[in-house]
Design a protein around this motif. Structure first.
Motif, PDB file in Angstrom:
ATOM      1  N   GLU A  66       2.806  -4.210   3.046  1.00  0.00           N
ATOM      2  CA  GLU A  66       2.362  -3.523   4.390  1.00  0.00           C
ATOM      3  C   GLU A  66       2.568  -4.958   5.426  1.00  0.00           C
ATOM      4  OE1 GLU A  66      -1.331  -2.033   4.674  1.00  0.00           O
ATOM      5  OE2 GLU A  66      -0.846  -0.931   6.503  1.00  0.00           O
ATOM      6  N   GLU A  77       1.507  -7.097   8.097  1.00  0.00           N
ATOM      7  CA  GLU A  77       0.314  -7.288   8.725  1.00  0.00           C
ATOM      8  C   GLU A  77       0.367  -7.579  10.255  1.00  0.00           C
ATOM      9  OE1 GLU A  77      -3.146  -8.059   5.688  1.00  0.00           O
ATOM     10  OE2 GLU A  77      -2.534  -9.708   6.496  1.00  0.00           O
ATOM     11  N   SER A  78       1.332  -8.526  10.461  1.00  0.00           N
ATOM     12  CA  SER A  78       1.724  -9.123  11.619  1.00  0.00           C
ATOM     13  C   SER A  78       3.231  -9.465  11.762  1.00  0.00           C
ATOM     14  CB  SER A  78       0.934 -10.320  12.270  1.00  0.00           C
ATOM     15  OG  SER A  78       1.293 -11.064  11.249  1.00  0.00           O
ATOM     16  N   HIS A  87      -0.966 -11.952  -0.265  1.00  0.00           N
ATOM     17  CA  HIS A  87       0.057 -12.320   1.091  1.00  0.00           C
ATOM     18  C   HIS A  87       1.344 -13.039   0.776  1.00  0.00           C
ATOM     19  CE1 HIS A  87      -4.086 -11.420   2.615  1.00  0.00           C
ATOM     20  NE2 HIS A  87      -3.182 -10.817   3.581  1.00  0.00           N
ATOM     21  N   LYS A 147       1.185  -8.026   3.424  1.00  0.00           N
ATOM     22  CA  LYS A 147       0.115  -7.836   2.495  1.00  0.00           C
ATOM     23  C   LYS A 147       0.531  -6.950   1.248  1.00  0.00           C
ATOM     24  CE  LYS A 147      -4.698  -6.541   1.753  1.00  0.00           C
ATOM     25  NZ  LYS A 147      -6.066  -6.149   2.258  1.00  0.00           N
TER      26      LYS A 147
END
Length: 453
Positions: free
Chosen positions: A333, A335-336, A412, A429
């Motif tokens: 996913e 995250e940023s 991560h 992540k």
């Protein structure tokens, strides 16, 4: 006193007159075939040989060139037929690949039909006085038995060892159901369950093994028909491009079953008795010759069977569900996402920002953007340099980006560097796959209420 006259000595019993020699009963001549049956046999014989050639010659080690030569021949003939005979607007340039339902395959099917009809016509004129084809039919039956048997065993092993349908890849777990193609849905359904693969593959192997023996050929044909009719239905109704091939396999099984259809109907439908049939061979062999053939058959099946097992086990070790996965494997996913120094928020509809990244066991990445678009890349990790190469497309047209890769912890993954006309920094992540219901639900003996989600 009178004395009795002496009786003449009893005569020796005479030897019985020799009975005239009894005529040795001759083997009854098989009944003559009707014209329609003879013509149909000629056509089927010609078509099957054309369709299956160069089998079984290409099974002999060192004869692989026969398959290559045959394929090259048809890849020359079929496009010519399409262009000059069928007057097709587009040239045939796509040949046999993962799809068996290409334009090439359908035109080849038509060419086989026409050639078989031509052979039948010539054969019917040249051999018009022959009343029957008993030995030729027996040979064709053996040929079809082994052709179909080895095909079914091969396909069955692909399911038993679970190499045909892999477990759903990470990107499948977040793919909306509406985006699945019918074939993709079927592949995901089949790939989820090792048990169902074992069941269906075992049935295919069983049918194939039964076809290897004359005594169990009818039972094997029934098993193959039951299994393959379901496969044909799946191929047609889920748009799997193996419709032509799977249909041929069903027809070959029906061909083997035809001689026993009447007997099966008598027993199963009409409640009438039936008589056994002779399990004849194409040639009369002595006891020693029969043992020799049995030894050769056993060796052949052992070699072929082991080659199938070895091939599948090697594939399982490299790419099976339990095989070691590449370092980047998994679902991530985002995250940023920063592009050219600007942080892009996760806004639905954004055509630039990444939402999920799934890397499968073949090191192919599927990047889902915020607008739902999916970009596909091949990825190559260089652990020594600490980089990951993303390649979109193939050949000279491929777009390649080399990003710095780091993993600050086990969960991560950070990517930095130039990517498609910009500079990005992406923090991802890893998602625990067991958090998905499809993975965590498992099997349950007891269910108080249906669990249908």
């Amino acid at each position: 006193m009178t004395t009795a006259a002496s009786l003449p000595p009893a005569s020796e019993p005479s030897a019985p007159a020799p009975s005239p020699p009894q005529p040795v009963p001759s083997t009854p001549e098989p009944e003559a075939w009707g014209l329609a049956r003879r013509v149909a046999f000629r056509f089927v014989f010609a078509y099957v040989v054309l369709y299956a050639f160069p089998y079984p010659l290409d099974s002999i080690p060192g004869t692989e060139f026969l398959s290559t030569a045959s394929q090259s021949f048809w890849e020359t003939v079929v496009p010519w037929v399409g262009k000059h005979v069928l007057r097709m607007e587009k040239d045939i340039t796509i040949f046999t690949n993962g799809s068996g339902d290409t334009t090439f395959n359908y035109v080849l099917f038509l060419v086989h039909l026409v050639l078989a009809a031509g052979v039948t016509a010539v054969w019917s004129v040249v051999d018009r006085r022959r009343a029957r084809y008993v030995k030729a039919y027996d040979l064709l039956r053996v040929y079809v038995r082994y052709l179909l048997a080895l095909t079914m065993v091969s396909y069955g092993f692909a399911k038993v060892f679970k190499t045909q349908f892999p477990f759903p890849s990470p990107e499948r777990l977040v793919q909306p159901l509406g985006e699945f193609s019918p074939m993709g849905l079927l592949w995901t359904f089949m790939g989820y369950s090792p048990g169902y693969n074992l069941f269906t593959g075992g049935a295919e192997v069983l049918g194939g093994v039964l076809l290897l023996f004359r005594r169990t050929t009818t039972l094997g044909a029934l098993v193959v028909i039951a299994v393959m009719v379901n496969v044909v239905a799946l191929n047609f109704f889920y748009d799997v491009p193996v419709k032509l091939y799977s249909s041929h396999l069903v027809l070959l099984a029906v061909l083997l079953l035809l001689p026993d259809v009447r007997r099966l109907l008598d027993v199963l439908l009409f409640n009438r008795p039936t008589l056994p049939v002779e399990q004849r061979t194409p040639f009369q062999l002595s006891r020693r010759e029969r043992w020799g053939v049995l030894v050769l058959k056993s060796l052949f099946l052992a070699v072929v069977g082991w080659s199938y097992v070895e091939l599948r086990m090697g594939y399982v070790a490299r790419n099976g569900d339990s095989a070691p996965k590449p370092p980047l494997y998994g679902l991530y996913e985002v995250e940023s996402f920063t592009r050219d120094g600007q942080v892009l928020p996760p806004l639905v509809g954004d055509t630039t920002r990444w939402r999920h990244v799934g890397v499968n066991r073949y090191s192919r990445a599927s990047v889902r953007l915020m607008d739902g678009t999916v970009k596909r890349f091949s990825v190559k990790l260089d652990a020594g340099q600490g980089t990951v190469t993303f390649s979109e497309g193939t050949g000279e047209q491929a777009k390649t980006s080399v990003l710095t890769s780091s993993k600050p912890d086990a969960e991560h993954w950070v990517l930095q560097g130039p990517f498609q006309d910009g500079t990005v920094e992406i923090r991802l992540k890893k998602v625990d796959e067991s958090s998905h219901l499809l993975i965590s639900r498992g099997f349950n003996w007891i269910q108080e209420v249906p669990f249908n989600r």
